[in-house]
Design an enzyme around this catalytic site. Structure first.
Site, mmCIF file in Angstrom:
data_model
loop_
_atom_site.group_PDB
_atom_site.id
_atom_site.type_symbol
_atom_site.label_atom_id
_atom_site.label_comp_id
_atom_site.label_asym_id
_atom_site.label_seq_id
_atom_site.Cartn_x
_atom_site.Cartn_y
_atom_site.Cartn_z
ATOM 1 N N LYS A 190 0.871 -1.188 0.000
ATOM 2 C CA LYS A 190 0.000 0.000 0.000
ATOM 3 C C LYS A 190 0.900 1.228 0.000
ATOM 4 C CE LYS A 190 -2.181 3.035 2.055
ATOM 5 N NZ LYS A 190 -1.991 4.464 1.717
ATOM 6 N N GLU A 264 9.158 1.333 11.020
ATOM 7 C CA GLU A 264 10.177 2.367 10.769
ATOM 8 C C GLU A 264 9.458 3.705 10.881
ATOM 9 O OE1 GLU A 264 13.306 2.021 10.336
ATOM 10 O OE2 GLU A 264 13.630 -0.027 9.635
ATOM 11 N N CYS A 298 13.281 10.642 7.305
ATOM 12 C CA CYS A 298 12.992 10.320 8.711
ATOM 13 C C CYS A 298 14.196 10.518 9.618
ATOM 14 C CB CYS A 298 12.507 8.889 8.782
ATOM 15 S SG CYS A 298 13.573 7.770 7.862
HETATM 16 P P1 NAP Z 1 1.802 8.337 7.732
HETATM 17 O O1 NAP Z 1 0.756 9.358 7.757
HETATM 18 O O2 NAP Z 1 2.059 7.553 8.944
HETATM 19 O O3 NAP Z 1 1.439 7.375 6.498
HETATM 20 C C1 NAP Z 1 2.209 6.266 6.151
HETATM 21 C C2 NAP Z 1 1.333 5.251 5.426
HETATM 22 O O4 NAP Z 1 0.331 4.747 6.316
HETATM 23 C C3 NAP Z 1 0.586 5.824 4.232
HETATM 24 O O5 NAP Z 1 0.508 4.860 3.222
HETATM 25 C C4 NAP Z 1 -0.772 6.095 4.833
HETATM 26 O O6 NAP Z 1 -1.812 6.184 3.922
HETATM 27 C C5 NAP Z 1 -0.960 4.897 5.728
HETATM 28 N N1 NAP Z 1 -1.945 5.055 6.784
HETATM 29 C C6 NAP Z 1 -2.521 6.191 7.258
HETATM 30 N N2 NAP Z 1 -3.366 5.900 8.278
HETATM 31 C C7 NAP Z 1 -3.317 4.551 8.439
HETATM 32 C C8 NAP Z 1 -3.946 3.646 9.348
HETATM 33 N N3 NAP Z 1 -4.792 4.063 10.300
HETATM 34 N N4 NAP Z 1 -3.652 2.339 9.246
HETATM 35 C C9 NAP Z 1 -2.774 1.882 8.326
HETATM 36 N N5 NAP Z 1 -2.165 2.696 7.434
HETATM 37 C C10 NAP Z 1 -2.426 4.019 7.494
HETATM 38 O O7 NAP Z 1 3.208 8.953 7.328
HETATM 39 P P2 NAP Z 1 3.485 10.084 6.254
HETATM 40 O O8 NAP Z 1 3.038 11.380 6.816
HETATM 41 O O9 NAP Z 1 2.964 9.651 4.931
HETATM 42 O O10 NAP Z 1 5.087 10.017 6.190
HETATM 43 C C11 NAP Z 1 5.908 10.740 7.005
HETATM 44 C C12 NAP Z 1 6.338 9.949 8.221
HETATM 45 O O11 NAP Z 1 7.018 8.758 7.830
HETATM 46 C C13 NAP Z 1 7.328 10.708 9.066
HETATM 47 O O12 NAP Z 1 7.003 10.578 10.422
HETATM 48 C C14 NAP Z 1 8.645 10.035 8.781
HETATM 49 O O13 NAP Z 1 9.598 10.162 9.775
HETATM 50 C C15 NAP Z 1 8.236 8.628 8.576
HETATM 51 N N6 NAP Z 1 9.244 7.901 7.802
HETATM 52 C C16 NAP Z 1 10.040 6.989 8.438
HETATM 53 C C17 NAP Z 1 11.034 6.308 7.751
HETATM 54 C C18 NAP Z 1 11.912 5.310 8.435
HETATM 55 O O14 NAP Z 1 12.542 4.508 7.747
HETATM 56 N N7 NAP Z 1 11.995 5.293 9.738
HETATM 57 C C19 NAP Z 1 11.215 6.543 6.388
HETATM 58 C C20 NAP Z 1 10.403 7.479 5.775
HETATM 59 C C21 NAP Z 1 9.423 8.145 6.496
HETATM 60 P P3 NAP Z 1 -2.084 7.589 3.188
HETATM 61 O O15 NAP Z 1 -1.177 7.567 2.031
HETATM 62 O O16 NAP Z 1 -3.499 7.615 2.811
HETATM 63 O O17 NAP Z 1 -1.764 8.666 4.200
#
Ligand code: NAP
Ligand code: MG
Length: 496
Positions: A190, A264, A298
């Protein structure tokens, strides 16, 4: 927007037709018939319509992944999986310019990063192709040796839900797919709603490589689709990258059938510069530790601690360097910072810029959205360096996910280790010094999954990456990533 974005020859994949879901080896519309729009963040214009997966599509994708896991894919030998991953690596390499272009158009990452992204994507596929055939159990000398013989085998965990954010759509997809497939799992991927194009194209390449239908399914959609996947009883393991808040939802959703989970998550990583460091290397190092990908990484080193005796000089040089960076059309090969991914992200980041100023920090570089005529329709923010920051400010505590550095002075090593650890996160960290003892002491003292010494953001398929504390658990890359997709079976044979 600038000339390049208007005149660019679009990849054939963007043919004006809605982009479909990949389920069971077929490209299909969503059961609901719904679509959503993918936006080019450099122009604010629509790039493509995408089929929007909902719970009914997730059911179909999970069922397909289950059938494939129990059917044809389970008969493949590790050597066959290795061969198909190498074939996929070849195809990804061949089509890389197209894939990189899709990512640049979809989320704004500068096209200048293509060579590094190619090396990483192809490298991950080749690395895990290698591990496919070198993973094995053990024979174990037990206390009843002579009567019973024991050994272990490694088996794939089953159907994997891979849920990703938007900040590196292709690279993040391959990062999960490569080890999962090497282990013999099947996957429902996804991607994020903001940037689903390259993962959908990658799904097509998986079929072309000869990966059987149902082994890789790609379901673009919103959080609702992610939530349905995370709670689905047919899923055995969730590999999630994203925010800490959604990570917590994932854990709760996994409870129904006790899914394996790896997370992650976010970060607010400390980057520590001692006065004895090679400052000419540390200035661009500290800058790009945050400004790469416009801060949407991140592990970005957003809390910059500089030893007080060089603090003012360092911050001045850093601000000067930030002002030389070229922000603009991400299709221009000389651009260093593209736009943020979306209007929502722009609002979030500019909100923090305002908050920093209100709280008393001083923007010595940037501090604002870029509204020059050519960039006004896109979501561009100037690379920002805040000084006069104190540890308790929101800009020093919360993950901004934009090109924003918070610089703070420190006086001694124990103090800076304590302050570096004073965060709920523990993902990346950096230290710049010529003193090996201080480097080692900081590396030992910081509670973070990665410590970079005199460099930052070095990544490699062979080296594990992941979080301490609320940055998550589990490791990606390296042999440890294979463990996330394997389980151990013990076998006993009576020998007398
Ligand atoms: P996010 O809002 O947590 O979304 C990540 C994914 O989860 C998206 O595909 C999102 O769908 C989906 N999602 C949203 N709500 C969900 C739920 N209730 N259940 C299951 N899946 C759900 O993160 P983001 O804002 O897109 O990305 C930024 C974050 O990612 C930052 O906090 C960053 O630090 C973190 N990140 C971490 C790493 C690492 O390796 N540690 C790498 C990159 C990014 P949608 O597309 O519809 O929102
Ligand atoms: Mg987009």
């Amino acid at each position: 927007m600038g000339i390049l974005n208007e005149q660019a020859v679009l990849p054939a994949f963007l043919d004006g037709k809605p982009k479909l879901l990949l389920i069971d080896g077929k490209l299909v519309p969503a059961k609901s018939g719904r679509t959503f729009k993918s936006i080019n963040p450099a122009t604010g214009k629509v790039l493509a319509e995408i089929a929007e997966a909902g719970p009914a599509d997730i059911d179909l994708a999970v069922a397909a992944a289950r059938r494939a896991f129990e059917g044809p894919w389970s008969k493949w030998k590790a050597f066959d999986r290795q061969a198909v991953l190498l074939k996929l690596a070849e195809l990804v390499d061949k089509h890389f310019d197209e894939l990189a272009m899709l990512d640049t158009l979809d989320m704004g990452g500068p096209i200048a990063g293509t060579a590094a992204k190619r090396k990483r994507a192809v490298g991950l596929l080749r690395f895990y192709a290698g591990l496919a055939t070198s993973t094995h159990g053990q024979t174990i000398e037990n206390s009843m040796a002579g009567e019973v013989f024991s050994y272990t085998v490694k088996e794939p965990v089953g159907v994997v839900a891979a849920i990703n954010p938007w900040n590196g759509p292709l690279g993040l997809a391959i990062w999960k797919l490569a080890p999962a497939l090497a282990c013999g799992c099947t996957v429902v991927l996804k991607p994020a709603e903001q940037a689903p194009l390259s993962p959908l194209r990658l799904g097509e390449l998986c079929l072309e490589a000869g990966i059987p239908p149902g082994v890789v399914n790609v379901v673009a959609g919103f959080g609702e689709a992610g939530a349905a996947l995370a709670a689905h009883p047919g899923v055995d393991k969730i590999a999630f990258t994203g925010s800490t808040e959604v990570g917590q939802h994932i854990i709760r959703a996994s409870a129904g059938n006790l899914k394996r989970v790896s997370l992650e998550l976010g970060g607010k990583s400390p980057n520590i510069v001692f006065a004895d460091a090679d400052l000419d290397a540390a200035v661009p190092g500290a800058a790009m530790a945050v400004f790469a990908n416009s801060g949407q990484i991140c592990s970005a080193g957003t809390r910059l601690f500089v030893e007080r005796k060089v603090h003012d000089e360092f911050v001045e040089k850093l601000a000067k360097f930030a002002k030389t960076l070229k922000v603009g059309d991400p299709l221009d090969p000389t651009t260093q910072l593209g736009p943020l991914v979306s209007d929502t992200q722009l609002e979030r980041v500019t909100g923090y810029l305002q908050r920093g100023k209100t709280d008393g920090a001083e923007a010595v570089a940037g501090g604002n959205r870029i509204t020059d005529a050519a960039l006004a329709e896109g979501y561009f923010v100037a690379p920002t360096v805040f000084s006069n920051v104190v540890d308790s400010m929101a800009i020093a505590r919360e993950e901004i996910f934009g090109p924003v550095i918070s610089a703070m002075p420190f006086d001694d090593i124990d103090e800076v280790i304590r302050r570096g650890n004073d965060t709920e996160y523990g993902l990346g960290s950096g230290v710049w010094t010529r003193n090996i003892n201080n480097a080692q002491k900081v590396a030992k003292g910081l509670r973070a999954g990665t410590v970079w010494i005199n460099c930052y953001q070095a990544m490699d398929p062979a080296v594990p990456f992941g979080g301490y504390k609320m940055s998550g658990y589990g490791r990606e890359s390296g042999t440890e990533h294979m463990d996330e997709f394997l389980q151990t079976k013990a076998v006993w044979i009576k020998t007398t």
